[in-house]
Write a protein that holds these residues in place. Structure first.
Motif, PDB file in Angstrom:
ATOM      1  N   ASP A 287       8.078  -0.322 -36.688  1.00 29.30           N
ATOM      2  CA  ASP A 287       9.153  -0.189 -37.828  1.00 29.30           C
ATOM      3  C   ASP A 287       8.439  -0.223 -38.524  1.00 29.30           C
ATOM      4  O   ASP A 287       8.945   0.366 -39.694  1.00 29.30           O
ATOM      5  N   ILE A 288       7.520  -1.221 -39.269  1.00 29.32           N
ATOM      6  CA  ILE A 288       6.440  -1.322 -40.278  1.00 29.32           C
ATOM      7  C   ILE A 288       5.664  -0.054 -40.719  1.00 29.32           C
ATOM      8  O   ILE A 288       5.495   0.814 -42.219  1.00 29.32           O
ATOM      9  N   ASN A 289       5.880   1.522 -40.057  1.00 28.26           N
ATOM     10  CA  ASN A 289       5.289   2.558 -40.239  1.00 28.26           C
ATOM     11  C   ASN A 289       6.894   3.450 -40.217  1.00 28.26           C
ATOM     12  O   ASN A 289       6.380   4.607 -40.790  1.00 28.26           O
TER      13      ASN A 289
ATOM     14  N   ALA B  89      12.598  -0.913 -41.845  1.00 25.96           N
ATOM     15  CA  ALA B  89      11.147  -1.238 -42.361  1.00 25.96           C
ATOM     16  C   ALA B  89      11.115  -2.415 -43.433  1.00 25.96           C
ATOM     17  O   ALA B  89      10.128  -3.211 -43.762  1.00 25.96           O
ATOM     18  N   HIS B  90      11.881  -1.905 -44.175  1.00 19.63           N
ATOM     19  CA  HIS B  90      12.517  -3.035 -45.556  1.00 19.63           C
ATOM     20  C   HIS B  90      12.762  -4.196 -44.914  1.00 19.63           C
ATOM     21  O   HIS B  90      11.901  -5.189 -45.699  1.00 19.63           O
TER      22      HIS B  90
ATOM     23  N   GLY C 293      10.369  -7.452 -45.688  1.00 22.19           N
ATOM     24  CA  GLY C 293      10.973  -8.892 -45.847  1.00 22.19           C
ATOM     25  C   GLY C 293      10.644 -10.396 -45.076  1.00 22.19           C
ATOM     26  O   GLY C 293      10.578 -11.354 -45.850  1.00 22.19           O
ATOM     27  N   THR C 294      10.554 -10.062 -44.113  1.00 21.36           N
ATOM     28  CA  THR C 294      10.420 -10.969 -43.165  1.00 21.36           C
ATOM     29  C   THR C 294       9.429 -11.387 -41.960  1.00 21.36           C
ATOM     30  O   THR C 294       9.221 -12.497 -42.453  1.00 21.36           O
TER      31      THR C 294
ATOM     32  N   PRO D 246       8.373   5.788 -52.365  1.00 21.03           N
ATOM     33  CA  PRO D 246       8.542   5.479 -51.965  1.00 21.03           C
ATOM     34  C   PRO D 246       9.657   4.859 -51.329  1.00 21.03           C
ATOM     35  O   PRO D 246      10.081   3.940 -51.660  1.00 21.03           O
ATOM     36  N   GLN D 247      10.290   5.385 -49.565  1.00 23.14           N
ATOM     37  CA  GLN D 247      11.012   5.026 -49.258  1.00 23.14           C
ATOM     38  C   GLN D 247      10.934   4.154 -47.546  1.00 23.14           C
ATOM     39  O   GLN D 247       9.655   4.377 -47.276  1.00 23.14           O
ATOM     40  N   TYR D 248      12.063   3.814 -47.131  1.00 25.13           N
ATOM     41  CA  TYR D 248      11.921   3.376 -45.483  1.00 25.13           C
ATOM     42  C   TYR D 248      13.344   2.725 -45.008  1.00 25.13           C
ATOM     43  O   TYR D 248      13.749   2.441 -45.696  1.00 25.13           O
ATOM     44  N   THR D 249      13.154   2.545 -43.734  1.00 20.64           N
ATOM     45  CA  THR D 249      14.076   2.890 -43.108  1.00 20.64           C
ATOM     46  C   THR D 249      14.826   0.916 -43.701  1.00 20.64           C
ATOM     47  O   THR D 249      14.105   0.362 -44.115  1.00 20.64           O
ATOM     48  N   PHE D 250      15.123   0.884 -42.870  1.00 25.74           N
ATOM     49  CA  PHE D 250      16.059  -0.649 -43.079  1.00 25.74           C
ATOM     50  C   PHE D 250      15.325  -0.704 -42.458  1.00 25.74           C
ATOM     51  O   PHE D 250      15.047  -2.631 -42.956  1.00 25.74           O
TER      52      PHE D 250
END
Length: 150
Positions: free
Chosen positions: A94-96, A112-113, A117-118, A106-110
């Protein structure tokens, strides 16, 4: 008629202030591999083309590996998707699931975001095709994160 976008771990490295080790560039639904190779090939540039993935499981049709300005670069063509975000959701970790958009942001999926954050990362596709070397590299790269699914 498709542009490529820098995606994956390099984007996360840039966000985190690290120097990327390599770059992945996604080109989705490219209709002609020969046109892409012709566009990328220049004097002294060596390209390796791979059809190493099973289309039915990954959706990756082909990839091209090369070196540009001293950095390893993989150009990846995903078939059967219509958007860049749909490509990102197929990434194994997910982080990728991040990319640089046409404006250079930069954009990222939920997912990855949420991972950033967590500090909890999820390995989404833990199947036989994922090498132990890749798993170990991820654990090392994201030391200090909780990793689920490895």
């Amino acid at each position: 008629n498709r542009a490529g976008n820098i995606v994956g771990g390099a984007v996360i490295d840039i966000i985190r202030g690290y120097k990327p080790r390599d770059f992945d560039v996604v080109i989705y639904n490219a209709d002609d591999l020969h046109k892409v190779v012709a566009l990328l090939k220049g004097p002294g540039i060596h390209l390796d083309v791979f059809f190493s993935y099973d289309n039915s499981s990954s959706g990756i049709e082909w990839s091209i590996k090369t070196i540009i300005c001293g950095f390893p670069v993989d150009f990846i063509n995903w078939c059967n998707v219509d958007t860049l975000e749909a490509c990102m959701l197929k990434f194994d970790f997910d982080i990728n699931q991040a990319w640089i958009d046409e404006a250079g942001r930069p954009q990222y999926t939920f997912a990855a975001h949420n991972a950033l954050g967590t500090r909890t990362l999820t390995f989404n596709k833990n199947h036989e095709g994922i090498s132990n070397e890749r798993k170990e590299r991820i654990k090392e790269k994201f030391n200090g994160f909780r990793i689920v699914g490895l």
